[in-house]
Design an enzyme around this catalytic site. Structure first.
Site, short mmCIF file in Angstrom:
data_model
loop_
_atom_site.label_atom_id
_atom_site.label_comp_id
_atom_site.label_asym_id
_atom_site.label_seq_id
_atom_site.Cartn_x
_atom_site.Cartn_y
_atom_site.Cartn_z
N SER A 112 0.82 -1.22 0.00
CA SER A 112 0.00 0.00 0.00
C SER A 112 0.85 1.26 0.00
O SER A 112 0.42 2.29 -0.52
CB SER A 112 -0.90 0.04 1.22
OG SER A 112 -1.77 -1.04 1.22
N THR A 167 -1.86 3.79 3.55
CA THR A 167 -2.65 4.49 2.52
C THR A 167 -3.01 5.91 2.92
O THR A 167 -2.71 6.86 2.18
CB THR A 167 -3.91 3.67 2.13
OG1 THR A 167 -3.49 2.35 1.79
CG2 THR A 167 -4.66 4.29 0.97
N HIS A 298 -5.95 -10.70 3.63
CA HIS A 298 -4.73 -11.31 4.18
C HIS A 298 -5.11 -12.55 4.99
O HIS A 298 -4.43 -13.57 4.93
CB HIS A 298 -4.01 -10.33 5.11
CG HIS A 298 -3.11 -9.36 4.40
ND1 HIS A 298 -1.89 -9.71 3.90
CD2 HIS A 298 -3.25 -8.04 4.12
CE1 HIS A 298 -1.31 -8.65 3.35
NE2 HIS A 298 -2.13 -7.62 3.46
#
Ligand code: ZN
Length: 509
Positions: A112, A167, A298
């Protein structure tokens, strides 16, 4: 909600429209025909972390009709095309959809930090670096900083995960490592952005807890720091605020959507408040991240991924509402940084069949099951039979031989699946670390019992994951509003920045 119903699908008037709307079967209506004309001064960038085509499409199927229902309906219909399989997410109605490649300077399966750097600065960098070049010396300025400085726009940054996670950090921070939580927090305060909302900060007093809290520094810098929904509700237009979700879950993030209590603010509520706070005559830029789409992928928890993807879709509806009022001045992008998990739709065990309804039996995220159940199983040495009672209650999976083989794929475990869960239970109860290739492929770094339960449920639904990490799939870029057609085609994630900079006429500095 009524706005959603207005003017759509007149022939469906005879059916229970209200319940379909409640289930999210219809997207927010976009007023008129979007022409793409105009110049954006209100820009929304929604990022589903880890949300590529499989996450989006499985969410659409999840709210669509179940497989068995479709077969019956198509058989009984004179025109099967009247029976669409999938539901629609809000942004699937956008007039433009492009694709972006996600590779970074060092990896085909990026993270990210580097991908958000590309989206917000137009540059490639190392995985885990934020807005610095590959020598880690040169800092890149972000589109949000440029809009703040060059256009006097207000800036909002929202995330379901921590506000100094990769992010959101990529809108305001410049760090060689995404793990520098405290320095990233300092940059958050220094950004002077106007509205932050979502999960709590990681290490607000640094690793040793010996530094002044980022929250107190923010207050000194003029931010209203809200830790309750009541405080957040009272925020007004023009306020400068940091809003932390009143209810925090795993790793101090917001709850997974499928663990969210009634009345607890969803991502959509934070977007709504953000628009109220940011709206001004110069313009604003709002970045909204659905960060737990990635976390659930994940962990190979498909149900939680889908719930959080649907929550992002709901949040987009607030932006669509805003677009409807300012169609020539608003641009909404919905994209992702990378794919996570190698999710796919189709599984060897179910051949061509998919049973998304089966996933509906899961009532809790993997993370909440770990914290609220598995921890006590270990402490109390709970028997496998007793654990299975909870598994049936919370995930729908029933012990072999149980009555009631369901129509849709079935939730009764085969002996093979039951054995997989029992092996994982034994591994979890042993308290030993997973080791070796076989155990890693089976469990990753997750709680063996929990990840096996979701694996079995996913597989019974006809879907599966190939990884506990990120993959190299491209991501979609949906666009609506002023400048929308710039986002057609197959391009690089760095082009997202370049297109945005051109449309808003900011200069790279
Ligand atoms: Zn990730």
């Amino acid at each position: 909600m009524n706005r959603t119903v207005k003017g759509i699908c007149k022939k469906a008037a005879g059916i229970a429209l209200a319940s379909l709307v409640a289930a999210g079967a219809f997207a927010q209506e976009i007023a008129g025909t979007p022409t793409g004309k105009g110049t954006p001064k209100y820009v929304f960038v929604f990022i589903g972390d880890g949300m590529s085509y499989p996450q989006i499409q499985s969410s659409a199927y999840f709210i669509g009709k179940d497989a068995a229902g479709i077969v019956d309906e198509v058989k009984n219909s004179s025109n099967p095309s009247d029976s669409p399989v999938g539901g629609l997410l809000s942004f699937m109605k956008f007039p433009v959809a492009g694709s972006a490649q996600t590779y970074d300077a060092t990896s085909f399966a990026p993270d990210s930090a580097s991908t958000a750097t590309s989206i917000f600065t137009g540059k490639k960098t190392h995985s885990s670096s934020i807005n610095v070049d590959i020598s880690k010396k040169i800092k890149y300025r972000t589109i949000a900083e440029q809009l703040r400085d060059q256009k006097k726009w207000k800036i909002g940054v929202l995330s379901t995960v921590n506000l100094n996670h990769a992010t959101p950090a990529a809108t305001y921070a410049h760090q060689a490592s995404r793990k520098s939580n405290y320095p990233i927090g300092l940059e958050l305060v220094a950004s002077n952005f106007d509205y932050f909302a979502g999960g709590a900060l990681m290490e607000p007093e640094d690793k040793k807890g010996d530094k002044e809290s980022i929250y107190s520094l923010a207050q000194k810098a003029g931010y209203k720091v809200c830790f309750t929904q009541k405080e957040a509700s009272s925020l007004k237009n023009g306020d400068k605020a940091i809003v932390v979700s009143e209810t925090l879950a795993d790793a101090d993030a917001m709850n997974y959507e499928n663990d969210r209590a009634d009345g607890e603010w969803s991502l959509r509520d934070y977007v709504k408040k953000g628009i109220e706070v940011l709206d001004n005559k110069n313009g604003f830029f709002m970045m909204v991240e659905g960060g737990k789409i990635d976390w659930a992928c994940h962990a190979n928890d498909a149900r939680s991924t889908i719930a959080d993807t649907l929550a992002l879709s709901e949040a987009v509806k607030e932006a669509v509402d805003f677009y409807n009022k300012h169609p020539k001045e608003t641009l909404i992008l919905v994209t992702a940084d990378h794919e996570t998990g190698g999710l796919t739709i189709g599984f060897a065990g179910t051949d061509y069949n998919l049973f998304f309804n089966t996933l509906k039996a899961q009532k809790i995220s993997y993370a909440k099951f770990d914290s609220d159940y598995v921890a006590s199983y270990k402490k109390n040495k709970t028997s496998f039979d007793d654990v299975m009672k909870d598994v049936t209650e919370l995930f729908g999976l029933k012990v072999p031989g149980s009555a009631g083989k369901d129509k849709n794929g079935g939730l009764v475990l085969t002996e093979y699946e039951y054995g997989r869960i029992r092996d994982a239970y034994n591994k979890t109860m042993s308290g030993t670390k997973t080791s070796g290739q076989m155990e890693y492929e089976l469990y990753g770094t997750y709680e063996p019992l929990t990840v096996t339960i979701t694996h079995v449920l996913n597989n019974k639904s006809g879907i599966g994951f190939t990884s506990y990490s990120h993959t190299g799939l491209p991501v979609p870029v949906f666009a609506l509003g002023a400048g929308q057609y710039e986002f057609e085609g197959y391009y690089d994630n760095t082009d997202i920045y370049k297109k945005l900079a051109a449309l808003t006429s900011v200069k790279q500095d």
